[in-house]
Design a protein around this motif. Structure first.
Motif, PDB file in Angstrom:
ATOM      1  N   UNK A  92      50.382  26.209  24.435  1.00  0.00           N
ATOM      2  CA  UNK A  92      50.865  25.225  23.460  1.00  0.00           C
ATOM      3  C   UNK A  92      49.818  24.947  22.381  1.00  0.00           C
ATOM      4  N   UNK A  93      48.549  25.186  22.714  1.00  0.00           N
ATOM      5  CA  UNK A  93      47.461  25.024  21.741  1.00  0.00           C
ATOM      6  C   UNK A  93      47.169  26.308  20.976  1.00  0.00           C
ATOM      7  N   UNK A  94      47.931  27.370  21.258  1.00  0.00           N
ATOM      8  CA  UNK A  94      47.788  28.604  20.493  1.00  0.00           C
ATOM      9  C   UNK A  94      47.134  29.765  21.219  1.00  0.00           C
ATOM     10  N   UNK A  95      46.807  29.636  22.499  1.00  0.00           N
ATOM     11  CA  UNK A  95      46.177  30.740  23.217  1.00  0.00           C
ATOM     12  C   UNK A  95      47.127  31.922  23.317  1.00  0.00           C
ATOM     13  N   UNK A 101      48.708  33.838  40.029  1.00  0.00           N
ATOM     14  CA  UNK A 101      47.940  35.070  39.787  1.00  0.00           C
ATOM     15  C   UNK A 101      48.682  35.964  38.800  1.00  0.00           C
ATOM     16  N   UNK A 102      49.990  36.060  38.961  1.00  0.00           N
ATOM     17  CA  UNK A 102      50.782  36.889  38.056  1.00  0.00           C
ATOM     18  C   UNK A 102      50.759  36.315  36.635  1.00  0.00           C
ATOM     19  N   UNK A 103      50.877  35.006  36.495  1.00  0.00           N
ATOM     20  CA  UNK A 103      50.827  34.389  35.171  1.00  0.00           C
ATOM     21  C   UNK A 103      49.444  34.585  34.554  1.00  0.00           C
ATOM     22  N   UNK A 104      48.392  34.436  35.332  1.00  0.00           N
ATOM     23  CA  UNK A 104      47.032  34.662  34.823  1.00  0.00           C
ATOM     24  C   UNK A 104      46.876  36.092  34.312  1.00  0.00           C
ATOM     25  N   UNK A 105      47.484  37.057  35.008  1.00  0.00           N
ATOM     26  CA  UNK A 105      47.380  38.458  34.601  1.00  0.00           C
ATOM     27  C   UNK A 105      48.041  38.722  33.252  1.00  0.00           C
ATOM     28  N   UNK A 124      47.504  36.909  30.721  1.00  0.00           N
ATOM     29  CA  UNK A 124      46.560  36.446  29.701  1.00  0.00           C
ATOM     30  C   UNK A 124      45.158  37.017  29.829  1.00  0.00           C
ATOM     31  N   UNK A 125      44.888  37.775  30.895  1.00  0.00           N
ATOM     32  CA  UNK A 125      43.561  38.378  31.062  1.00  0.00           C
ATOM     33  C   UNK A 125      43.668  39.604  31.951  1.00  0.00           C
ATOM     34  N   UNK A 126      43.028  40.698  31.537  1.00  0.00           N
ATOM     35  CA  UNK A 126      43.000  41.886  32.391  1.00  0.00           C
ATOM     36  C   UNK A 126      42.194  41.599  33.654  1.00  0.00           C
ATOM     37  N   UNK A 127      41.105  40.908  33.481  1.00  0.00           N
ATOM     38  CA  UNK A 127      40.318  40.440  34.610  1.00  0.00           C
ATOM     39  C   UNK A 127      39.739  39.097  34.208  1.00  0.00           C
ATOM     40  N   UNK A 128      39.304  38.342  35.192  1.00  0.00           N
ATOM     41  CA  UNK A 128      38.934  36.962  34.923  1.00  0.00           C
ATOM     42  C   UNK A 128      38.060  36.455  36.061  1.00  0.00           C
TER      43      UNK A 128
END
Length: 140
Positions: free
Chosen positions: A72-75, A100-104, A106-110
């Motif tokens: 919502x902040x633009x990420x 975990x699926x939602x995080x994936x 937005x990032x390949x690894x984290x």
């Protein structure tokens, strides 16, 4: 920032933000409060907390509320740099499979730091979710 060490002071602001999110958790049914804080690539920190609902499937985890707030902040995908998840559980609590699926997305690894009042442990998203289903799978 140096995120390879779970005791590094680089994590301090994220841990503090996650505990602040934890304080706002709405968990009247499970009584299991969770706070999360993520670091955006530009340095911004976004916190989240779990939000339960009497219709249990409608509940949201802290990690996903943080992601939603950051979006919502633009990420955009690729702009997620680190995540902290805090609970008061005696066992450190990793993100659930859905998170975990939602995080994936937005990032390949984290780097993901799990925290309770006594311990910290560092994991990577790739270790927690090997072979994630991502846009690469859709695009062949």
């Amino acid at each position: 920032m140096y995120f390879n060490d779970p005791q590094s002071h680089a994590w301090d602001a994220l841990v503090e933000a996650a505990w602040q999110g934890w304080e706002h958790a709405h968990a009247p049914y499970s009584k299991f409060h969770v706070g999360a804080a993520l670091l955006r690539a530009g340095g911004g920190i976004v916190a989240g907390c779990n939000v339960e609902n009497a219709a249990y499937p409608s509940s949201l985890c802290a990690e996903r509320t943080a992601i939603c707030a950051a979006v919502a902040q633009g990420m955009k995908p690729g702009e997620l740099s680190a995540l902290v998840v805090v609970t008061e559980a005696p066992t450190l609590t990793p993100p659930c499979g859905a998170c975990r699926q939602v995080l994936a997305e937005f990032a390949d690894d984290l780097p993901i730091l799990l925290v309770n009042r006594h311990h910290r442990t560092l994991h990577s998203l790739a270790d927690l979710l090997p072979h994630a289903f991502t846009v690469r799978n859709l695009n062949g």
